[in-house]
Design a protein around this motif. Sequence first.
Motif, PDB file in Angstrom:
ATOM      1  N   LEU A  20       4.328   6.961  29.086  1.00  0.00           N
ATOM      2  CA  LEU A  20       3.540   6.430  30.198  1.00  0.00           C
ATOM      3  C   LEU A  20       2.358   7.320  30.545  1.00  0.00           C
ATOM      4  O   LEU A  20       1.376   6.856  31.107  1.00  0.00           O
ATOM      5  CB  LEU A  20       4.427   6.315  31.446  1.00  0.00           C
ATOM      6  CG  LEU A  20       5.119   4.999  31.711  1.00  0.00           C
ATOM      7  CD1 LEU A  20       5.837   5.092  33.028  1.00  0.00           C
ATOM      8  CD2 LEU A  20       4.125   3.876  31.727  1.00  0.00           C
ATOM      9  N   ASP A  21       2.462   8.627  30.227  1.00  0.00           N
ATOM     10  CA  ASP A  21       1.370   9.543  30.549  1.00  0.00           C
ATOM     11  C   ASP A  21       0.065   9.093  29.922  1.00  0.00           C
ATOM     12  O   ASP A  21      -1.014   9.422  30.410  1.00  0.00           O
ATOM     13  CB  ASP A  21       1.715  10.958  30.070  1.00  0.00           C
ATOM     14  CG  ASP A  21       2.743  11.602  30.968  1.00  0.00           C
ATOM     15  OD1 ASP A  21       2.966  11.062  32.072  1.00  0.00           O
ATOM     16  OD2 ASP A  21       3.336  12.624  30.574  1.00  0.00           O
ATOM     17  N   HIS A  22       0.152   8.355  28.804  1.00  0.00           N
ATOM     18  CA  HIS A  22      -1.060   7.934  28.113  1.00  0.00           C
ATOM     19  C   HIS A  22      -1.551   6.586  28.606  1.00  0.00           C
ATOM     20  O   HIS A  22      -2.501   6.044  28.051  1.00  0.00           O
ATOM     21  CB  HIS A  22      -0.804   7.871  26.605  1.00  0.00           C
ATOM     22  CG  HIS A  22      -0.206   9.124  26.065  1.00  0.00           C
ATOM     23  ND1 HIS A  22      -0.890  10.321  26.084  1.00  0.00           N
ATOM     24  CD2 HIS A  22       1.003   9.396  25.531  1.00  0.00           C
ATOM     25  CE1 HIS A  22      -0.109  11.263  25.579  1.00  0.00           C
ATOM     26  NE2 HIS A  22       1.048  10.728  25.240  1.00  0.00           N
ATOM     27  N   CYS A  23      -0.879   6.000  29.610  1.00  0.00           N
ATOM     28  CA  CYS A  23      -1.263   4.659  30.056  1.00  0.00           C
ATOM     29  C   CYS A  23      -2.150   4.748  31.288  1.00  0.00           C
ATOM     30  O   CYS A  23      -2.113   5.722  32.034  1.00  0.00           O
ATOM     31  CB  CYS A  23      -0.031   3.830  30.403  1.00  0.00           C
ATOM     32  SG  CYS A  23       1.029   3.561  29.012  1.00  0.00           S
ATOM     33  N   ASP A  24      -2.915   3.700  31.483  1.00  0.00           N
ATOM     34  CA  ASP A  24      -3.808   3.635  32.641  1.00  0.00           C
ATOM     35  C   ASP A  24      -3.096   2.863  33.738  1.00  0.00           C
ATOM     36  O   ASP A  24      -3.112   1.641  33.764  1.00  0.00           O
ATOM     37  CB  ASP A  24      -5.100   2.921  32.226  1.00  0.00           C
ATOM     38  CG  ASP A  24      -6.109   2.956  33.356  1.00  0.00           C
ATOM     39  OD1 ASP A  24      -5.957   3.814  34.243  1.00  0.00           O
ATOM     40  OD2 ASP A  24      -7.025   2.127  33.350  1.00  0.00           O
ATOM     41  N   LEU A  25      -2.436   3.613  34.635  1.00  0.00           N
ATOM     42  CA  LEU A  25      -1.645   2.964  35.681  1.00  0.00           C
ATOM     43  C   LEU A  25      -2.477   2.787  36.935  1.00  0.00           C
ATOM     44  O   LEU A  25      -3.386   3.575  37.206  1.00  0.00           O
ATOM     45  CB  LEU A  25      -0.448   3.846  36.047  1.00  0.00           C
ATOM     46  CG  LEU A  25       0.745   3.856  35.119  1.00  0.00           C
ATOM     47  CD1 LEU A  25       1.742   4.866  35.623  1.00  0.00           C
ATOM     48  CD2 LEU A  25       1.366   2.487  35.074  1.00  0.00           C
ATOM     49  N   PRO A  26      -2.155   1.757  37.754  1.00  0.00           N
ATOM     50  CA  PRO A  26      -2.757   1.692  39.085  1.00  0.00           C
ATOM     51  C   PRO A  26      -2.349   2.931  39.887  1.00  0.00           C
ATOM     52  O   PRO A  26      -1.196   3.381  39.792  1.00  0.00           O
ATOM     53  CB  PRO A  26      -2.141   0.433  39.702  1.00  0.00           C
ATOM     54  CG  PRO A  26      -1.569  -0.325  38.576  1.00  0.00           C
ATOM     55  CD  PRO A  26      -1.277   0.638  37.476  1.00  0.00           C
ATOM     56  N   GLU A  27      -3.291   3.465  40.664  1.00  0.00           N
ATOM     57  CA  GLU A  27      -3.039   4.722  41.386  1.00  0.00           C
ATOM     58  C   GLU A  27      -1.789   4.627  42.266  1.00  0.00           C
ATOM     59  O   GLU A  27      -0.985   5.549  42.321  1.00  0.00           O
ATOM     60  CB  GLU A  27      -4.263   5.049  42.243  1.00  0.00           C
ATOM     61  CG  GLU A  27      -4.327   6.475  42.756  1.00  0.00           C
ATOM     62  CD  GLU A  27      -4.403   7.498  41.623  1.00  0.00           C
ATOM     63  OE1 GLU A  27      -3.748   8.540  41.749  1.00  0.00           O
ATOM     64  OE2 GLU A  27      -5.098   7.236  40.622  1.00  0.00           O
ATOM     65  N   ALA A  28      -1.608   3.473  42.929  1.00  0.00           N
ATOM     66  CA  ALA A  28      -0.527   3.351  43.919  1.00  0.00           C
ATOM     67  C   ALA A  28       0.846   3.369  43.266  1.00  0.00           C
ATOM     68  O   ALA A  28       1.822   3.748  43.890  1.00  0.00           O
ATOM     69  CB  ALA A  28      -0.696   2.066  44.721  1.00  0.00           C
ATOM     70  N   LEU A  29       0.921   2.944  41.988  1.00  0.00           N
ATOM     71  CA  LEU A  29       2.234   2.842  41.358  1.00  0.00           C
ATOM     72  C   LEU A  29       2.686   4.148  40.723  1.00  0.00           C
ATOM     73  O   LEU A  29       3.831   4.270  40.319  1.00  0.00           O
ATOM     74  CB  LEU A  29       2.223   1.749  40.292  1.00  0.00           C
ATOM     75  CG  LEU A  29       2.458   0.332  40.782  1.00  0.00           C
ATOM     76  CD1 LEU A  29       2.422  -0.626  39.624  1.00  0.00           C
ATOM     77  CD2 LEU A  29       3.796   0.229  41.499  1.00  0.00           C
ATOM     78  N   LYS A  30       1.781   5.124  40.606  1.00  0.00           N
ATOM     79  CA  LYS A  30       2.133   6.365  39.908  1.00  0.00           C
ATOM     80  C   LYS A  30       3.308   7.052  40.589  1.00  0.00           C
ATOM     81  O   LYS A  30       3.431   7.032  41.803  1.00  0.00           O
ATOM     82  CB  LYS A  30       0.926   7.301  39.866  1.00  0.00           C
ATOM     83  CG  LYS A  30       0.023   6.960  38.693  1.00  0.00           C
ATOM     84  CD  LYS A  30      -1.131   7.927  38.553  1.00  0.00           C
ATOM     85  CE  LYS A  30      -2.023   7.445  37.425  1.00  0.00           C
ATOM     86  NZ  LYS A  30      -3.363   7.978  37.523  1.00  0.00           N
ATOM     87  N   GLY A  31       4.147   7.710  39.786  1.00  0.00           N
ATOM     88  CA  GLY A  31       5.301   8.422  40.349  1.00  0.00           C
ATOM     89  C   GLY A  31       6.493   7.501  40.522  1.00  0.00           C
ATOM     90  O   GLY A  31       6.844   6.757  39.609  1.00  0.00           O
ATOM     91  N   PRO A  32       7.124   7.519  41.704  1.00  0.00           N
ATOM     92  CA  PRO A  32       8.375   6.775  41.887  1.00  0.00           C
ATOM     93  C   PRO A  32       8.229   5.284  41.665  1.00  0.00           C
ATOM     94  O   PRO A  32       9.131   4.644  41.127  1.00  0.00           O
ATOM     95  CB  PRO A  32       8.752   7.059  43.349  1.00  0.00           C
ATOM     96  CG  PRO A  32       7.935   8.203  43.764  1.00  0.00           C
ATOM     97  CD  PRO A  32       6.748   8.300  42.882  1.00  0.00           C
ATOM     98  N   GLY A  33       7.073   4.688  42.051  1.00  0.00           N
ATOM     99  CA  GLY A  33       6.918   3.236  41.971  1.00  0.00           C
ATOM    100  C   GLY A  33       7.167   2.710  40.577  1.00  0.00           C
ATOM    101  O   GLY A  33       8.040   1.869  40.353  1.00  0.00           O
ATOM    102  N   ILE A  34       6.432   3.248  39.586  1.00  0.00           N
ATOM    103  CA  ILE A  34       6.554   2.735  38.229  1.00  0.00           C
ATOM    104  C   ILE A  34       7.913   3.100  37.644  1.00  0.00           C
ATOM    105  O   ILE A  34       8.501   2.317  36.894  1.00  0.00           O
ATOM    106  CB  ILE A  34       5.392   3.253  37.344  1.00  0.00           C
ATOM    107  CG1 ILE A  34       5.348   2.499  36.032  1.00  0.00           C
ATOM    108  CG2 ILE A  34       5.507   4.725  37.068  1.00  0.00           C
ATOM    109  CD1 ILE A  34       4.872   1.086  36.173  1.00  0.00           C
TER     110      ILE A  34
END
Lengths: 210, 240
Positions: free
Chosen positions: B196-210
Amino acid sequence: MAQDGPTGLERFINGILPENPVYRQVLGMCPTLAVTGNMKAAMTMSAAVAFVLICANIMTSLIRDLLRPHLRILVFTLTIAAFVTVADRALAAYLPEMSKELGPYVPLIIVNCIIICRCEVCASKQRVLIAASDAMGQSMGFALALASIATIREILGTGAWFGVPVMGTWWPEWGIMVLPPGAFITLGALLGVANWLGTMRSGKAATGEK
Amino acid sequence: MTLASELVLIAVGAAVINNFVLHYFVGICPFIGVSRRVDMAFGMGCAVTFVISVAALLSWTFTFYILRPGAPLTSWAVRSVTGKADATLDLSILNYIVYIFVIASSVQLVEMYVRKFFPRLYKSFGVFLPLITTNCAILFACLEIMKHVSVGAGGGAWGAGGGAAWGLAQAMTLAIAGGLGFTIAIVIMAGIREELDHCDLPEALKGPGITLLIAGILALAFMGFSGVDKTLSGLMGGAQ
């Protein structure tokens, strides 16, 4: 003892939204996921957690001058375990069905990080009244968080709220929402929404100050 | 059912069908907090398995001999103090306090042992060792064992008595398989999060959310194991 930090009322309000234990501090995940399949279980659980949190905070605050640093976590957990036994026995006596449904999650309140965290951060340093109002705020916040998740899961999963049908017969019961995967997905999505709202608000505040 | 097939069923049930993390939601805190890298996740899984086994051994001993209604040591003590031949004492109200004490002290023992004999391993664990005390997976295992030991009389000390109550063999199987299930879940999660570190995640989902969203999909996958126990018990029943 000099009073430092926010007053009791501020702590009470802080616990509800700005420092919400579930959405802001991401603590106490196990009960949050496990008992939110329906509203009745979620509310019983919040009441049990509130009872234990308030009693443990008051007790810790009363004995705060006797605590020794290296033994304090052990003292906290033993205090909490005593109150959890009270709550568990009371539930089993007055609400036997609910006690069966909640199963091991009532005794698991002992290792709920929210309670240990509040004992450590607040109750072991503050006067009794402040500790009690802090505990009430945190338990209100916890109850609100559980209610929001349980509402979504119960309405989507069974088309009912508190066991009362609200969605009508056309709703195809989305069973996966009351099963374990639904718990993870609902909480993950809600955490995302909470973070998004938080960054929007702080962004607005920053531009407003300029 | 023979003891061996009962043990196999308990092990499969605890490790994959009713996985501690993905079915019972216990041990979520390290599952989210320590699942960033595979090696750390594996170390955490091993530490938890070890502590679960020690805590299960101690809590089974305490429950079986002292705490459960009609336990041998307590009955003997009460009878010799009161002088009545049929006096009994139910100490099960002390269960939770004894368990949390057992867990806290076994974590302390493990910490001292590892620090003395494996200093390099101790350094790589860091703060996570003491945190195991508040890991709900361990208390959950103790509670499951309590539930099955307190059901009544019967069941020899080693589990071969054939009664309804669990012996030491069943308790240890549950603990070790449960720890193994925790390790499987946290290592899978760490493997996914490294990618996942290489993926472009929405800022709000980073960490516990995803992490929670992925855990939901993992839990869906693990639901595929339900029913395996019935097939297994059918197979073993047919073999007898």
